[in-house]
Design a protein around this motif. Structure first.
Motif, PDB file in Angstrom:
ATOM      1  N   LEU A  43      93.156 -59.301 -25.133  1.00 21.75           N
ATOM      2  CA  LEU A  43      92.015 -59.985 -24.532  1.00 21.75           C
ATOM      3  C   LEU A  43      90.957 -58.964 -24.135  1.00 21.75           C
ATOM      4  O   LEU A  43      91.247 -57.783 -23.977  1.00 21.75           O
ATOM      5  CB  LEU A  43      92.438 -60.789 -23.302  1.00 21.75           C
TER       6      LEU A  43
ATOM      7  N   ARG B 136      88.413 -58.908 -20.898  1.00 22.39           N
ATOM      8  CA  ARG B 136      88.177 -59.697 -19.692  1.00 22.39           C
ATOM      9  C   ARG B 136      87.382 -58.908 -18.665  1.00 22.39           C
ATOM     10  O   ARG B 136      87.399 -57.685 -18.650  1.00 22.39           O
ATOM     11  CB  ARG B 136      89.515 -60.126 -19.075  1.00 22.39           C
TER      12      ARG B 136
ATOM     13  N   GLU C 275      86.593 -67.849 -21.986  1.00 15.05           N
ATOM     14  CA  GLU C 275      86.929 -67.367 -23.321  1.00 15.05           C
ATOM     15  C   GLU C 275      87.939 -66.221 -23.243  1.00 15.05           C
ATOM     16  O   GLU C 275      88.044 -65.534 -22.220  1.00 15.05           O
ATOM     17  CB  GLU C 275      85.671 -66.901 -24.063  1.00 15.05           C
ATOM     18  N   ASP C 276      88.644 -66.008 -24.353  1.00 18.56           N
ATOM     19  CA  ASP C 276      89.660 -64.956 -24.407  1.00 18.56           C
ATOM     20  C   ASP C 276      89.053 -63.563 -24.535  1.00 18.56           C
ATOM     21  O   ASP C 276      89.573 -62.598 -23.976  1.00 18.56           O
ATOM     22  CB  ASP C 276      90.591 -65.176 -25.613  1.00 18.56           C
TER      23      ASP C 276
ATOM     24  N   SER D 203      87.285 -67.290 -28.461  1.00 21.26           N
ATOM     25  CA  SER D 203      88.732 -67.308 -28.254  1.00 21.26           C
ATOM     26  C   SER D 203      89.444 -67.393 -29.591  1.00 21.26           C
ATOM     27  O   SER D 203      88.825 -67.375 -30.645  1.00 21.26           O
ATOM     28  CB  SER D 203      89.128 -68.472 -27.338  1.00 21.26           C
TER      29      SER D 203
ATOM     30  N   ASP E 287     101.770 -67.341 -29.181  1.00 26.50           N
ATOM     31  CA  ASP E 287     102.163 -65.967 -28.868  1.00 26.50           C
ATOM     32  C   ASP E 287     103.607 -65.735 -29.313  1.00 26.50           C
ATOM     33  O   ASP E 287     104.450 -66.639 -29.236  1.00 26.50           O
ATOM     34  CB  ASP E 287     102.037 -65.697 -27.364  1.00 26.50           C
TER      35      ASP E 287
ATOM     36  N   SER F 209      92.282 -58.405 -31.255  1.00 26.71           N
ATOM     37  CA  SER F 209      92.031 -59.314 -30.138  1.00 26.71           C
ATOM     38  C   SER F 209      92.022 -60.768 -30.589  1.00 26.71           C
ATOM     39  O   SER F 209      91.929 -61.081 -31.777  1.00 26.71           O
ATOM     40  CB  SER F 209      90.703 -58.966 -29.456  1.00 26.71           C
ATOM     41  N   LYS F 210      92.106 -61.659 -29.613  1.00 24.26           N
ATOM     42  CA  LYS F 210      92.206 -63.089 -29.876  1.00 24.26           C
ATOM     43  C   LYS F 210      90.831 -63.701 -30.115  1.00 24.26           C
ATOM     44  O   LYS F 210      90.300 -64.435 -29.288  1.00 24.26           O
ATOM     45  CB  LYS F 210      92.906 -63.789 -28.711  1.00 24.26           C
TER      46      LYS F 210
END
Length: 849
Positions: free
Chosen positions: A500, A502, A520-521, A541, A579, A620-621
């Protein structure tokens, strides 16, 4: 209104005789029309091209009926196969019938249309064929065929017909089917107008996406840049000025205003534009959209406003003299190969009241502005120089200048791994960003025997009075991407946190990090207003595209400003993403996730594609990615994404495993993870697994094939095959190696440079490998793929290489990216689905060898 009967062949039991059971029948259409077109006044019987007026003339001048202006009806056959449609008793009737075709693999076939009417066939909005003559009834000439070559994606078709009522003529009838060629008779085809469809490449490459976002000092206003990519590959962008209180778009910042920025203290935007006397500096007031020219002739160079808004700091560049003989270029340093290296920057102060400009720095080495103090009295600037005694082969110094006297205080000198610095609001502390080894390793948190990963960025507090350095991210596992003071006690941070990205708030007094909740991710921008009241951000995301939001920093609640995702996804059915983590044999957890096809059936066996990180940055996602997992899944693959040993974002101990490894532990993680995932999930066909990676991930693809035979196909994009040649030839080869091969060189650690190089173990490769590479890649030179391709050719291994002309490390050109992505899918289809036709259609066999 009189009614006529329109016969549609819509089911396998149709009465129309031309259909065989192997044909895939259209069972329903979305219908638009009829639209009445009356005959024009005939001034002459023929036009300038000596053509008479006819239904074909009407067809050629007709427009899209499914453009949202007409209501839609759904036509389905009754038990006899007929549908009643309103038509006009006079003139010409234009009707449009739309449907979709989506095969589950690459195939060829014929679209067969039977109708007495003149008609045109469109595929994804493009005209692909026209039937130019009409019949009074269905006969042999009524069948109209269009050859099709289809991929595993959704195709939208329109059939536009023009019918003229004639006495004693049969009612016009229409029947449509897709007939695959004999070798593709088993292909599964979805035909109709379903509410949801599979994702395709066009969905990823076209549409709107959010670019940069900014916020005014008070948090009242913001800007959001929205870029659009169209189906022809062209693009455009609009920068919206928005009132964040009302979410009202105040203006589109066009032309020179498109790149406007906020003043440091006032809720006003500034921008530059060309004027009669040079570059003009203008101010735009969002409150009334009025504009005011501040400077009529601004000196050249990049600039930044002082927080006091009464002067600018301008950065001007000069280029060192070129070699006397242009045909014989002398390299001063390895970096001299890069076009920008000989440019040197100097700082100037420009007084906005008087127009006076004062030079602040002078010399053969560049000076870079880091920050201006809140009171406008001081600047902090840095300068660096190359030093080849030890890695990272450069040292930096940081200085604080009193602008009233131009006297300089040296904050630190010749520090390795140092970074940028920013004043705290009270001017007493600097926020410094650098690698874990900066300031003699005060921020290190690694195990004995490890070397820090220099890409695992950290932050430090530097007390100006005492010159004391305090690491504040040493025990904070996420990797700091950017950091900014909010007030003297709070710092806003954007961090790579595992897979992520963040935002966090750090409290200086509490020495504590607090995660900020966002929608959002993966964030692509997060800006807090100067007063700390509001924030504006954008991100995406794992299963949605980007959107922009405003946040109230008091209650941490977000409100969507612009949603650039919902429209792009409204007709698309994505597969599930879950996941999936496992504990490797060395006791460390490896995190990952997997993607399923949208029509996933757990009772079936699926081929699988394994993807892993490039460089040392985690995968990343995000929905959008050069190697789009959702697209691969839409093409019938399970996709396993792993973030193995060496990635940043999991703490320094994890990222340090990247150093001097070159595949050692990383390959084991990927192999173990792939085997365990197959063992845990019976829906994976363990004999049909492919792998793909780019850059360092491309190296991993090559290296993996020397360590295992579990993969049935592999793809390396811009991968490294020999560590020594990459180290010496790539523009950033030796610089990147200061992290990946810390203190190891071909002369002091030949074992690393040979045993970990796939080229030196090429004879162990059993898996078919596709090499993809841009022809002008300066990061990883194309020779890295060429030499491994050559080795495998000499060894008689199954191998292909595609060089994408004019492309660098990534593929940027719109049309080239389409073929590049299709090449990847076609290669996997060839070996993982035993469907070589798509690959051979793109790259036919040749007898030239």
């Amino acid at each position: 209104m009189r009614r006529r009967v329109l016969l549609l062949c819509l089911a396998s039991g149709s009465v129309l005789p031309f259909y065989a059971q192997s044909k895939k029948l259209v069972e329903s259409f979305d219908h638009y029309g009829p639209v009445v077109v009356k005959k024009p006044v005939m001034i002459d019987q023929k036009d300038v091209n000596q053509k008479e007026f006819s239904g074909l003339t009407v067809l050629q001048k007709s427009h899209d009926l499914s453009n949202g202006l007409l209501s839609k009806s759904v036509l389905k056959a009754d038990t006899a196969g007929y549908v009643v449609v309103d038509v006009t008793p006079e003139g010409f009737a234009v009707n449009e019938y739309t449907f979709s075709i989506q095969p589950d693999r690459y195939c060829k076939g014929t679209l067969k249309v039977t109708s007495p009417s003149i008609l045109a066939v469109y595929q994804d909005g493009k005209l692909i064929n026209t039937k130019s003559s009409a019949q009074d009834s269905l006969n042999k000439q009524s069948e109209f065929t269009v050859p099709l070559t289809l991929q595993n994606k959704n195709y939208e078709y329109k059939i536009r017909t023009v019918s003229e009522r004639k006495e004693n003529a049969e009612a016009p009838r229409l029947a449509v089917a897709f007939e695959p060629e004999s070798q593709y008779e088993t292909v599964a085809v979805r035909i109709g107008n379903e509410q949801k469809r599979k994702l395709n490449l066009q969905d990823l490459m076209t549409g709107e996406r959010i670019g940069g976002v900014t916020i005014s000092p008070s948090g009242r206003y913001g800007t959001v840049r929205v870029s659009s990519t169209f189906k022809d590959g062209k693009s455009a962008s609009e920068n919206y000025l928005i009132d964040l209180q009302s979410n009202k778009k105040l203006a589109v910042l066009e032309g020179s205003r498109n790149s406007a920025n906020w003043l440091p203290a006032s809720d006003k935007l500034y921008f530059t534009k060309r004027g009669m006397d040079g570059t003009e500096l203008w101010i735009l007031n969002p409150a009334d959209l009025s504009e005011e020219m501040l400077v009529a002739s601004l000196p050249e160079g990049n600039f930044g406003f002082a927080p006091t808004e009464d002067f600018l700091i301008i950065n001007q560049s000069e280029k060192a003299p070129a070699d006397l003989d242009k045909d014989f270029r002398r390299f001063i340093t390895p970096n001299d190969r890069q076009s920008y290296w000989r440019y040197r920057n100097s700082l100037y102060k420009y007084d906005l009241k008087t127009g006076a400009m004062e030079r602040l720095t002078f010399g053969a080495h560049s000076a870079s502005l880091n920050d201006i103090s809140e009171d406008g009295k001081y600047i902090v600037f840095g300068s660096s120089r190359e030093d080849f005694k030890e890695r990272p082969f450069n040292v930096s110094s940081m200085y604080m200048m009193d602008l009233s006297t131009n006297k300089v205080d040296t904050l630190w000198s010749d520090v390795r791994y140092g970074g940028g610095a920013k004043f705290s609001p009270n001017g007493k502390t600097l926020l410094v960003q650098g690698s874990p080894e900066a300031f003699d390793g005060i921020g290190l948190d690694i195990e004995e025997g490890q070397k820090a990963n220099t890409y695992d960025s950290q932050i430090f507090l530097f007390d100006i009075a005492s010159k004391k350095v305090t690491p504040i991210a040493k025990n904070f596992d996420p990797t700091v991407e950017s950091a900014k003071w909010i007030n003297d006690d709070q710092i806003a941070i954007i961090a790579t946190d595992k897979d992520l990205v963040r935002p966090y708030l750090y409290s200086v007094s509490k020495n504590k990090y607090e995660a900020i909740p966002v929608e959002e991710d993966v964030l692509r921008g997060f800006n807090i207003s100067k007063n700390g009241k509001n924030a504006i951000y954008t991100g995406q995301s794992v299963s949605n595209f980007s959107s922009a939001y405003v946040m109230d920093m008091k209650n941490k609640k977000s409100k969507c400003l612009i949603d650039a995702s919902s429209e792009r996804l409204k007709d698309i059915e994505l597969g599930k993403v879950q996941d999936w983590n496992f504990v490797a044999s060395d006791g460390n957890q490896v995190d990952g996730r997997y993607y399923l096809p949208s029509d996933f059936d757990p009772s079936k066996k699926y081929p699988m594609i394994v993807y892993y990180y490039g460089g040392t940055t985690p995968t990343s996602k995000t929905m959008e990615h050069p190697y789009p997992a959702h697209l691969y899944a839409a093409n019938g693959y399970i996709v396993l994404v792993l973030n193995p040993s060496g990635t940043i974002g999991w703490g320094q101990k994890m990222s340090a495993r990247h150093v001097n490894a070159w595949g050692k532990r990383t390959a084991e993680d990927i192999i173990e993870g792939t085997k365990k995932f197959c063992a845990d999930n019976s829906f994976v066909d363990a004999s049909k697994i492919g792998c793909i990676g780019a850059s360092y991930g491309g190296f991993m693809t090559q290296y993996l094939q020397t360590q295992t035979d579990i993969f049935a196909a592999a793809i390396s994009h811009a991968g490294i095959s020999a560590l020594s040649s990459y180290w010496g030839e790539g523009y950033w080869g030796y610089a990147y190696s200061t992290a990946a091969s810390a203190d190891s060189y071909p002369w002091n650690n030949p074992e690393l440079y040979t045993k970990q190089s796939p080229l030196f173990q090429a004879d162990k490769v059993k898996t078919p490998i596709l090499f993809l590479h841009g022809s002008v890649d300066t990061n990883v030179p194309v020779g890295e793929s060429i030499q491994m391709y050559t080795a495998l050719k000499l060894l008689g291994k199954p191998v292909e290489m595609i060089e994408v002309q004019g492309e660098d490390h990534g593929i940027a050109d719109f049309n080239k990216k389409i073929k590049w992505t299709n090449s990847i899918l076609a290669w996997f289809d060839r070996y993982l689905k035993e469907q070589p036709e798509w690959w051979k259609s793109m790259y036919p066999d040749t007898n030239l060898q």
